[in-house]
Design a protein around this motif. Structure first.
Motif, PDB file in Angstrom:
ATOM      1  N   ILE A  19       0.867  -1.176   0.000  1.00 33.73           N
ATOM      2  CA  ILE A  19       0.000   0.000   0.000  1.00 33.73           C
ATOM      3  C   ILE A  19       0.902   1.223   0.000  1.00 33.73           C
ATOM      4  O   ILE A  19       1.760   1.371   0.870  1.00 33.73           O
ATOM      5  CB  ILE A  19      -0.920   0.023   1.240  1.00 33.73           C
ATOM      6  N   ASP A  20       0.702   2.102  -0.969  1.00 29.26           N
ATOM      7  CA  ASP A  20       1.441   3.355  -1.027  1.00 29.26           C
ATOM      8  C   ASP A  20       0.639   4.391  -0.244  1.00 29.26           C
ATOM      9  O   ASP A  20      -0.317   4.961  -0.758  1.00 29.26           O
ATOM     10  CB  ASP A  20       1.637   3.795  -2.474  1.00 29.26           C
ATOM     11  N   TYR A  21       1.018   4.618   0.995  1.00 32.78           N
ATOM     12  CA  TYR A  21       0.249   5.501   1.868  1.00 32.78           C
ATOM     13  C   TYR A  21       0.214   6.940   1.368  1.00 32.78           C
ATOM     14  O   TYR A  21      -0.633   7.717   1.789  1.00 32.78           O
ATOM     15  CB  TYR A  21       0.786   5.447   3.305  1.00 32.78           C
ATOM     16  N   SER A  23      -0.236   7.799  -1.890  1.00 25.52           N
ATOM     17  CA  SER A  23      -1.128   7.983  -3.029  1.00 25.52           C
ATOM     18  C   SER A  23      -2.392   7.130  -2.968  1.00 25.52           C
ATOM     19  O   SER A  23      -3.215   7.209  -3.865  1.00 25.52           O
ATOM     20  CB  SER A  23      -0.376   7.690  -4.333  1.00 25.52           C
ATOM     21  N   GLU A  24      -2.542   6.305  -1.937  1.00 28.39           N
ATOM     22  CA  GLU A  24      -3.722   5.453  -1.823  1.00 28.39           C
ATOM     23  C   GLU A  24      -4.483   5.753  -0.538  1.00 28.39           C
ATOM     24  O   GLU A  24      -3.908   6.232   0.431  1.00 28.39           O
ATOM     25  CB  GLU A  24      -3.323   3.968  -1.794  1.00 28.39           C
ATOM     26  N   ASP A  25      -5.743   5.410  -0.532  1.00 29.07           N
ATOM     27  CA  ASP A  25      -6.563   5.452   0.670  1.00 29.07           C
ATOM     28  C   ASP A  25      -6.222   4.194   1.464  1.00 29.07           C
ATOM     29  O   ASP A  25      -6.571   3.077   1.062  1.00 29.07           O
ATOM     30  CB  ASP A  25      -8.044   5.480   0.280  1.00 29.07           C
ATOM     31  N   VAL A  26      -5.519   4.345   2.575  1.00 25.23           N
ATOM     32  CA  VAL A  26      -5.001   3.207   3.328  1.00 25.23           C
ATOM     33  C   VAL A  26      -6.135   2.324   3.845  1.00 25.23           C
ATOM     34  O   VAL A  26      -6.066   1.096   3.731  1.00 25.23           O
ATOM     35  CB  VAL A  26      -4.075   3.665   4.481  1.00 25.23           C
ATOM     36  N   LYS A  28      -9.146   1.866   2.647  1.00 23.29           N
ATOM     37  CA  LYS A  28      -9.739   1.156   1.513  1.00 23.29           C
ATOM     38  C   LYS A  28      -8.807   0.029   1.041  1.00 23.29           C
ATOM     39  O   LYS A  28      -9.238  -1.094   0.769  1.00 23.29           O
ATOM     40  CB  LYS A  28     -10.023   2.122   0.371  1.00 23.29           C
ATOM     41  N   ALA A  29      -7.513   0.333   0.939  1.00 22.97           N
ATOM     42  CA  ALA A  29      -6.546  -0.672   0.501  1.00 22.97           C
ATOM     43  C   ALA A  29      -6.463  -1.825   1.496  1.00 22.97           C
ATOM     44  O   ALA A  29      -6.351  -2.989   1.097  1.00 22.97           O
ATOM     45  CB  ALA A  29      -5.174  -0.028   0.298  1.00 22.97           C
ATOM     46  N   THR A  32      -9.303  -4.094   0.905  1.00 19.67           N
ATOM     47  CA  THR A  32      -9.077  -4.881  -0.306  1.00 19.67           C
ATOM     48  C   THR A  32      -8.092  -6.020  -0.062  1.00 19.67           C
ATOM     49  O   THR A  32      -8.349  -7.167  -0.429  1.00 19.67           O
ATOM     50  CB  THR A  32      -8.537  -3.975  -1.442  1.00 19.67           C
TER      51      THR A  32
END
Length: 158
Positions: A19-21, A23-26, A28-29, A32
């Motif tokens: 997870i790229d904290y 650029s991503e919604d942590v 949500k990731a 997933t």
């Protein structure tokens, strides 16, 4: 060092997901990648990342707190976990760990990890920066998340 994709790193380093904290919604990731919740979390970051993980705990999850780098340079009070009630609801536990508590076993750990590395079970990556004059900028890489793997400052030698 050129950035690599999560898929490339996954194959090379042997992890299931990243997870790229930045650029991503942590949260949500995490939903997933951990649809049944997080069973074990080793925390070196604290702050918002720890809070996100707390919202996704599995029943009887275990959290090990070993650092809180996101909080080290705060000019405001340290932010504690706001989602701590998830520990209660999920019957989870959170334990602090300081590496110096295990100093007597450093040799044992080094031998075991060397064996894992030789067998390809444990992989290491280093980000080597040369020159003592680069020290201030190199140190800041740690706090900006700009390094991949162990950050090493090479000051002399071969």
């Amino acid at each position: 060092m050129a950035p690599t994709s999560a898929a490339t790193s996954s194959r090379r380093l042997g992890f299931d997901a990243a997870i790229d904290y930045k650029s991503e919604d942590v949260k949500k990731a995490l939903r997933t990648h951990c649809p049944n919740g997080v069973d074990v979390y080793f925390d070196n970051v604290g702050g918002d990342i720890l809070d996100a993980v707390l919202t996704q705990l599995a029943r009887n999850a275990r959290i090990i707190i070993c650092g809180a780098i996101s909080q080290y340079n705060n000019t405001t009070p340290v932010k504690g976990p706001s989602n701590y009630l998830s520990l209660l609801v999920n019957r989870a536990s959170m334990t602090g760990m300081v590496v110096f508590d295990y100093a007597a076993r450093y040799g044992e750990a080094a031998r075991e990890m060397a064996g894992w590395m030789a067998a390809g079970k444990l992989k290491s990556r280093e980000d080597i920066v040369e020159g003592l004059e680069t020290f201030p900028d190199t140190l800041l890489k740690l706090f900006k998340g700009e390094n991949t793997g162990k950050l090493v400052l090479k000051v002399a030698g071969e």
